[in-house]
Design a protein around this motif. Structure first.
Motif, PDB file in Angstrom:
ATOM      1  N   ILE A  30       1.004  -0.838   0.202  1.00  0.00           N
ATOM      2  CA  ILE A  30       0.134   0.387   0.476  1.00  0.00           C
ATOM      3  C   ILE A  30       1.223   1.207  -0.072  1.00  0.00           C
ATOM      4  N   PRO A  31       2.315   1.467   0.733  1.00  0.00           N
ATOM      5  CA  PRO A  31       2.762   2.499   0.727  1.00  0.00           C
ATOM      6  C   PRO A  31       3.518   2.778  -0.998  1.00  0.00           C
ATOM      7  N   ASP A  34       1.063   4.370  -3.189  1.00  0.00           N
ATOM      8  CA  ASP A  34       0.766   5.255  -2.611  1.00  0.00           C
ATOM      9  C   ASP A  34       2.097   6.612  -3.048  1.00  0.00           C
ATOM     10  N   VAL A  38       1.622   8.971  -6.301  1.00  0.00           N
ATOM     11  CA  VAL A  38       2.382  10.078  -6.344  1.00  0.00           C
ATOM     12  C   VAL A  38       3.486  11.306  -6.842  1.00  0.00           C
TER      13      VAL A  38
END
Length: 148
Positions: A30-31, A34, A38
């Motif tokens: 998940i990170p 993300d 970005v």
């Protein structure tokens, strides 16, 4: 529960000493997703997309006077159904080369081919071949501007 507590729970006692069971490593995606989103958004915002609609061409200019000598012209008209006319006189395809030879008195003659938009391609090519057979090299195709 922390990582250290998890590690302590997996220790197993043996007669010779402590043996630790290996814990499978986990990768949290998940990170990672993300961060990639970005970066993707940053690239989409910072990239400029330009489309060139026309070419930037600087055309040459001339300051000379208009030519006083008039160029002799031969007009070959090609009709929609493939018929030929030289300077307004209807001519057969077989006589096209002979008629151009008669009109070719000097090499400064310009041949204008006025072909109908729906004229067969073979008829236009026949006119070009006849001009070539008569040793005429200055050949121009006429066009008409559309009225708006």
């Amino acid at each position: 529960m922390s990582w250290l507590d998890n590690r302590l729970q997996h220790r197993v006692q043996f007669s010779l000493g402590m043996h630790t069971a290996s814990v499978e490593p986990e990768i949290n995606l998940i990170p990672f997703i993300d961060v990639l989103l970005v970066v993707l958004i940053f690239l989409m915002i910072s990239t400029t997309f330009t489309r060139y609609q026309e070419l930037a061409i600087t055309l040459p200019t001339a300051n000379g006077a208009a030519s006083q000598s008039e160029v002799k012209q031969i007009h070959i008209a090609v009709s929609r159904d493939g018929r030929f006319a030289i300077n307004g006189k209807v001519t057969d395809r077989s006589q096209l080369s002979n008629s151009l030879n008669v009109l070719n008195k000097d090499n400064a003659i310009q041949v204008n081919i006025d072909a109908d938009a729906k004229a067969p391609h073979q008829a236009v090519m026949s006119a070009l071949e006849a001009a070539r057979d008569a040793s005429l090299a200055n050949i121009v195709f006429s066009s008409q501007t559309t009225k708006k």
